[in-house]
Design a protein around this motif. Structure first.
Motif, mmCIF file in Angstrom:
data_model
loop_
_atom_site.group_PDB
_atom_site.id
_atom_site.type_symbol
_atom_site.label_atom_id
_atom_site.label_comp_id
_atom_site.label_asym_id
_atom_site.label_seq_id
_atom_site.Cartn_x
_atom_site.Cartn_y
_atom_site.Cartn_z
ATOM 1 N N THR A 958 77.922 113.379 63.166
ATOM 2 C CA THR A 958 77.088 112.830 62.077
ATOM 3 C C THR A 958 77.881 112.841 60.786
ATOM 4 O O THR A 958 78.464 113.859 60.400
ATOM 5 N N VAL A 959 77.885 111.665 60.115
ATOM 6 C CA VAL A 959 78.612 111.560 58.853
ATOM 7 C C VAL A 959 77.664 111.414 57.664
ATOM 8 O O VAL A 959 77.991 111.843 56.566
ATOM 9 N N ILE A 960 76.492 110.814 57.869
ATOM 10 C CA ILE A 960 75.512 110.654 56.772
ATOM 11 C C ILE A 960 74.125 110.873 57.364
ATOM 12 O O ILE A 960 73.807 110.350 58.442
ATOM 13 N N GLU A 961 73.271 111.644 56.641
ATOM 14 C CA GLU A 961 71.880 111.875 57.049
ATOM 15 C C GLU A 961 70.944 111.448 55.934
ATOM 16 O O GLU A 961 71.306 111.453 54.749
ATOM 17 N N HIS A 962 69.722 111.073 56.341
ATOM 18 C CA HIS A 962 68.652 110.717 55.402
ATOM 19 C C HIS A 962 69.135 109.656 54.409
ATOM 20 O O HIS A 962 68.887 109.737 53.197
ATOM 21 N N TYR A 963 69.834 108.648 54.926
ATOM 22 C CA TYR A 963 70.365 107.580 54.081
ATOM 23 C C TYR A 963 69.319 106.492 53.970
ATOM 24 O O TYR A 963 68.731 106.077 54.969
ATOM 25 N N HIS A 964 69.059 105.979 52.757
ATOM 26 C CA HIS A 964 67.928 105.082 52.540
ATOM 27 C C HIS A 964 68.305 103.600 52.575
ATOM 28 O O HIS A 964 67.422 102.760 52.805
ATOM 29 N N ARG A 965 69.562 103.235 52.361
ATOM 30 C CA ARG A 965 69.929 101.822 52.317
ATOM 31 C C ARG A 965 70.269 101.328 53.733
ATOM 32 O O ARG A 965 70.375 102.104 54.671
ATOM 33 N N THR A 966 70.486 99.983 53.829
ATOM 34 C CA THR A 966 70.837 99.386 55.128
ATOM 35 C C THR A 966 72.307 99.010 55.177
ATOM 36 O O THR A 966 72.715 98.159 55.968
ATOM 37 N N SER A 967 73.098 99.585 54.302
ATOM 38 C CA SER A 967 74.546 99.404 54.357
ATOM 39 C C SER A 967 75.176 100.674 53.823
ATOM 40 O O SER A 967 74.613 101.334 52.948
ATOM 41 N N ALA A 968 76.351 101.019 54.347
ATOM 42 C CA ALA A 968 76.999 102.259 53.938
ATOM 43 C C ALA A 968 78.496 102.117 54.145
ATOM 44 O O ALA A 968 78.967 101.339 54.976
ATOM 45 N N THR A 969 79.245 102.900 53.399
ATOM 46 C CA THR A 969 80.696 102.950 53.521
ATOM 47 C C THR A 969 81.087 104.319 54.055
ATOM 48 O O THR A 969 80.717 105.341 53.466
ATOM 49 N N ILE A 970 81.825 104.329 55.147
ATOM 50 C CA ILE A 970 82.271 105.576 55.763
ATOM 51 C C ILE A 970 83.681 105.838 55.279
ATOM 52 O O ILE A 970 84.575 104.997 55.447
#
Length: 1118
Positions: A958-970
């Protein structure tokens, strides 16, 4: 006048400045600079004073002059208008001498306060002034942080005398160091010739030259070696001398460092000028000297001469002469001439007690004269036996009543001479005018011995050769020639031979005192009527104290029988007591015993009653008269024989019938013949017994009572209330008794009576075990009173009454749904959980309840509905999402209807996001995007969880939890690795069971790649008003504040308006409106039924408007 204390000198020596410290010139008298102890540099003092000085004086003391023997007063005034308390005022002579501790014959300090003008007046009176009182004085006043100071001079005039040469070392020796000239206001007396101590002559040494050429570190050594104690003053003058040693262009010959002259003498100051045309001025302590009869100026070529005639103590100062811009200074010391003894003391003889006067005459009036006895100085203190009288030049030492210890050599000493004489004090011949007489007194009477002798001398009293001291019991009196010895109450020990011996005489006056005492019995320790109680079987030893002088004869008897000193009953006699002994007391020994005392002074006798007592007999078996739940009432009769001592009380014990262990019930004696044992176990058989107690002890136990079993009726039934009423019947309900007990509960009896009668009718001939009963066959419209009793084996309980008459008539109660508070909002449950809702309502008779879901009848195969007379229950054993919706409840009573709506939401975990796409890869970063899941689980999506996996291992992290948007940068991916990504959706129930994985992998290339920043359009944040939380129907209690709450969002911020029954609420003090972070609140202050109705919250902005409403019902408490 008194000299400074030694403490002042010690503190001064520690405060000496270093030799290299610069000491500026002082504007005061030279005497103040030379002789003051521990003074600070004048400039430093003035600088310190000016920093905290404020004007307090409204009138300052002025300088003045007075002739020798005259009086003068100095006055200072301070205004108290701005002062809360009296200011602190101090008077000083020179720089340091505090005159407050010197007040006496020649100096008095007074102060007063005028209330009208609010002015403090402080006065210093100098009485019979002497020449050495002349000099500079200072008055200081302080109040908190305020300070003021004023200096003034006193000049004392007298005839002139010749001026001897100066002794520089004696000039710097302080007074008060054991010298004979201590105790004056001024220190100029140090220049007097000292003749008290003979000192070895020393070779002339120029101390000035030693100090000039010495290293500063050797100053103290030189001062100690040559007896200079005022090192500080000497160093100050040395500093000035060093400055003046410089070559002068104006003066070819300057003034000497110092001059000395006797008081009344003449001194000559001479300087020689290099230029005779230069203007010359002479100064004394900074004040220019003008020509006069006292100050004479002469010019002889280049020489300029100043003569000072008739020198006084005020001339003891610093002088300097100026020629142009240059200055030359010197010191002048004026000393007093020695005081001579013109008429010496004479040897004197006298008798003890006589008045003695030793007189001498000196050369000056009121001179300082010291008296000595065998070399020890005598002081004129109030408590001293010696009194010193001064009359001009005559000085007298007075002893009012001479004593033997006054034999001594007395001497008088002045600064210029001394005289001595011997005083011899002898005793007068002693005669006995009245001798002591022998006395015989009774015990307790007064002993009074008196004698008279020819001389008024002290003496001592002796008894049998031992010295007698005065005490509270023994009083010794001496008045003139009479001596008395008194003892107010004679004791036996006071008998003996007494003797009085006068002090200092070898003679004694004897007598004898004989004390007699009739015999007496002391029966204070016996009881009433001289009764002595003894326990049967014990030994009695009765000791009776006796007194009498001589020792009386003792006889004991009982009736006509004399008691001897042997046998079971015997008498023992001692010098101060007699004992009656009975070895083993028996009841027959009871009766009166007589004791008789006889001696030559009289006889005494008394009757003593002997009482033999024993423990009482046991009481008879007790009777149990009443039994309760855990208690009983028992009674008994007192024992037939109390053992010769009154019964004090009883102890009670009990035991279970099957047990052999008795337990005591009272630890304090029971005074009555009845007792109530408690805390017994209901239903268990018990027995009780009693013990009688007197002063001797406890009797044997009584026989046990008959066995008994505690039982009790139940407590009354509780919560008796009307369940229902018809035209011919009344149904009552109640709750079981709070306490039933071991006897159990057999049933209930219901009784009623018609209002206005006292006849109670049993409604159920047979006991009912139910807590509900219907009384039938009642006439319509009548009123009845109802009561219920609980029945068990112990009988009927106390009845429980209904508080009010009941009208036999069916009453229609309109339907009312009592919707619980938590159901007024959306009721949320997860899939699989149980839904069990109980909704109470009211309405009579025969209320009809119906349910609908989303406007359609409820499928009873999926949802269970159960209705009772007071509530309805909706039950779903295992909730599914299809059970979500709005449930409408309707209660009907005839033509009356009430409705309520319940919103049930069944939620589940969401499905996975639809598509996860790798939008871009650059450097160590990967940009992902995805679409929300189609199935949100019937609840809002609260976030997403993103995981990554290396293509080689496919282990997910797991790299991000409880993320609210529909796009993310890892970020921070490993270069050279290839990754897959997957995304979980999350709502209030948790993460979705499955995740959506990227179809393609992202390779983190080793070569860098230029990142192309995406172009984003500006987000439009404008939004029309939308209520995120609606208003809820509310019930309020009349008199208590009620609040209505909702939440709204919108951009621009909407304007909120509240309405009641579609009418806007404006400027009404009964309503308060709040808004915070989109939460809107309407507070209704202490509502009444009139405030019930439909309330609306309206939100309006430029994009539109929205409304939400609710119903408010206000109930009035009964």
């Amino acid at each position: 006048m008194p000299e400074p204390t030694k403490k002042d000198e010690t503190e001064t020596e520690n405060a000496l400045p270093p030799p290299e410290q610069k000491i500026p010139q002082d504007g005061g008298t030279e005497k103040g600079k030379v002789w003051s102890i521990g003074e600070s540099a004048p400039e430093e003092t003035e600088k310190r004073d000016d920093s905290q000085r404020s004007t307090l004086f409204i009138e300052k003391p002025q300088s003045g002059s007075v002739s020798v023997g005259g009086n003068i007063t100095f006055i200072a005034k301070v205004e108290a208008k701005d002062l809360l308390r009296k200011p602190n005022v101090k008077w000083f002579k020179g720089k340091w001498m505090d005159l407050a501790s010197k007040a006496g014959k020649h100096l008095q300090l007074k102060e007063s306060f005028e209330r009208h003008t609010k002015i403090h007046t402080f006065e210093m009176h100098i009485i019979q002034a002497k020449e050495n009182y002349a000099g500079n004085y200072r008055c200081e006043v302080s109040y908190k942080d305020k300070f003021d100071s004023c200096s003034f001079d006193l000049e004392v005039t007298e005839s002139s005398q010749a001026a001897p040469s100066i002794d520089i070392r004696s000039a710097f020796k302080r007074s008060g160091d054991g010298q004979d000239d201590a105790g004056e206001l001024d220190f100029s007396g140090l220049l007097k010739r000292r003749e008290v101590k003979q000192q070895e002559e020393e070779p002339e040494v120029d101390v000035w030259e030693l100090l000039k050429n010495a290293n500063p570190s050797e100053y103290e050594k030189i001062a100690f070696q040559y007896g200079i104690t005022d090192l500080r003053g000497m160093l100050k003058r040395l500093k000035r001398m060093r400055r003046e040693v410089k070559k002068s262009a104006a003066f070819s010959k300057g003034l000497d460092p110092a001059y000395q002259v006797d008081k009344g003498g003449k001194v000559r100051f001479m300087v020689e000028l290099a230029d005779p045309t230069v203007e010359l001025k002479w100064y004394k302590n900074g004040q220019e000297i003008r020509p006069s009869a006292k100050y004479i100026f002469e010019h002889k070529g280049n020489q300029r001469i100043l003569f000072i005639n008739n020198c006084t103590m005020t001339d003891d100062a610093r002088y300097y002469v100026t020629a142009g811009d240059e200055k030359c200074s010197t010191e002048l010391f004026v000393r007093d001439p020695p005081i001579l003894v013109t008429k010496g003391l004479e040897d004197t003889s006298t008798y003890v007690g006589e008045r003695v006067e030793l007189s001498c005459e000196v050369s000056e009036d009121d001179a300082n004269v010291k008296w000595f006895k065998n070399g020890v100085e005598l002081t004129n203190e109030p408590k001293s036996r010696y009194r010193i009288k001064v009359e001009g030049k005559k000085h007298t030492l007075i002893i009012e009543e001479a004593a033997k210890n006054d034999n001594a050599t007395y001497s008088v000493m002045t600064t210029g001479g001394q005289s001595e004489a011997k005083l011899s004090v002898d005793l007068r011949p002693l005669k006995i005018s009245l001798a002591l007489e022998d006395q015989t007194v009774r015990l307790g009477q007064e002993i009074h011995l008196k004698c008279e002798i020819s001389e008024n001398v002290e003496g001592k009293w002796y008894k049998n050769g031992q010295l007698i001291e005065a005490s509270d019991r023994v009083k010794l009196y001496h008045k003139g020639r009479i001596h008395r010895f008194i003892i107010a109450s004679a004791a036996v020990d006071d008998e003996g031979e007494y003797m009085f011996v006068p002090d200092a005489y070898n003679i004694n006056i004897p007598c004898k005192v004989h004390v007699v005492d009739p015999p007496k019995l002391h029966l204070d320790g016996l009881g009433e009527n001289n009764t002595v109680t003894v326990v049967a079987g014990t030994k009695l030893r009765l000791e009776i104290p006796i007194t009498g002088e001589p020792t009386p004869k003792v006889m004991w008897s009982k009736g006509d029988k004399w008691i001897t000193d042997s046998g079971r009953i015997r008498a023992e006699t001692y010098s101060d007591s007699s004992c009656l002994v009975i070895d083993t007391a028996e009841r027959e020994d009871s009766g009166p015993f007589r004791i008789t005392l006889k001696n030559e002074a009289g006889e005494d006798s008394a009757l003593i009653n002997i009482k033999v007592v024993d423990v009482p007999d046991p009481p008879q078996a007790p009777n149990v008269t009443e039994v309760g739940e855990d208690w009983c009432v028992m009674t008994w009769e007192p024992p037939a024989n109390d053992g010769g001592s009154p019964i004090l009380g009883y102890f009670i014990e009990r035991k279970k019938k099957q047990s052999s262990r008795w337990m005591r019930l009272n630890f304090e004696l029971c005074k009555e013949t009845t007792f109530e044992p408690k805390k017994m176990i209901e239903g268990v058989a018990y027995e009780v017994r009693v013990f009688a107690v007197n002063a001797i002890g406890t009797s044997k136990p009584s026989m046990p009572s008959k066995s008994f079993v505690p039982l009790a009726v139940t407590s009354p039934p509780t919560l008796l209330a009307v369940d229902s009423v018809t035209d011919t019947s009344v149904t009552m309900r109640w709750r079981p008794p709070d306490h039933i007990g071991a006897a159990g509960l057999d049933g209930y009896v219901v009784e009623y009576c018609f209002e206005g009668t006292d006849e109670w009718i049993v409604a159920n001939p047979e006991l009912t075990d139910k807590t509900k009963f219907t009384i039938n066959g009642l006439p319509t419209g009548s009123k009845i009173l109802v009561r219920v009793k609980a029945v068990n084996a112990a009988g009927e309980s106390e009845p429980r009454y209904h508080p009010q008459p009941i009208l036999v008539k069916e009453v229609i109660e309109p339907p009312k749904i009592r919707l619980p508070r938590h159901l007024k909002q959306t009721y949320t449950r997860r899939v699989g959980e149980t839904v069990n809702l109980v909704i109470p309502f009211q309405g009579r008779p025969r209320a009809k309840v119906s349910w609908q879901k989303n406007g359609s009848p409820i499928d009873k195969n999926q949802i269970n509905i159960r209705n009772t007379e007071n509530d309805t229950i909706i039950f779903i054993r295992k909730a599914e999402r299809s059970h979500s919706g709005e449930y409408d409840m309707k209660v009907e009573v005839e033509n009356l209807v009430d409705k309520a709506t319940i919103d049930i939401q069944i939620v589940d975990r969401p499905g996975p996001p639809e598509v996860v796409t790798i939008e871009d890869v650059w450097g160590e970063n990967v940009n992902l995007s995805w679409k929300p899941p189609k199935d949100d689980g019937n609840a809002a999506i609260t976030g997403y969880t993103i995981q990554k996996a290396d293509k080689k291992s496919m282990e997910w992290f797991t790299v991000i939890e409880h993320y609210h948007r529909t796009s993310a940068t890892i970020n921070e991916l490993v270069i050279g690795n290839e990754y897959y990504f997957r995304v979980f959706a999350e709502n209030m129930c948790g993460l979705s069971e499955d995740a959506t994985m990227t179809k393609e992998s992202a390779l983190i290339a080793k070569d860098g790649k230029v990142y192309k920043y995406p172009v984003y359009d500006d987000f439009d944040f404008t939004e029309r008003p939308l209520f995120t939380q609606p208003l809820v129907n509310t019930f309020a209690v009349a008199g208590y504040n009620a609040t209505l709450n909702c939440s709204v969002r919108g951009n621009p911020k909407p304007k909120i308006t509240w309405l009641k029954n579609k009418v806007a609420i404006l400027n009404d003090p009964r309503y308060r409106m709040f808004g915070n972070q989109g939460v809107c609140t309407l507070e209704i202050r202490k509502p009444s039924p009139y405030d019930g109705g439909t309330y609306t919250c309206r939100a309006v902005n430029e994009l539109g408007e929205a409304e939400v409403d609710c119903k408010l019902e206000v109930k009035v408490t009964e």
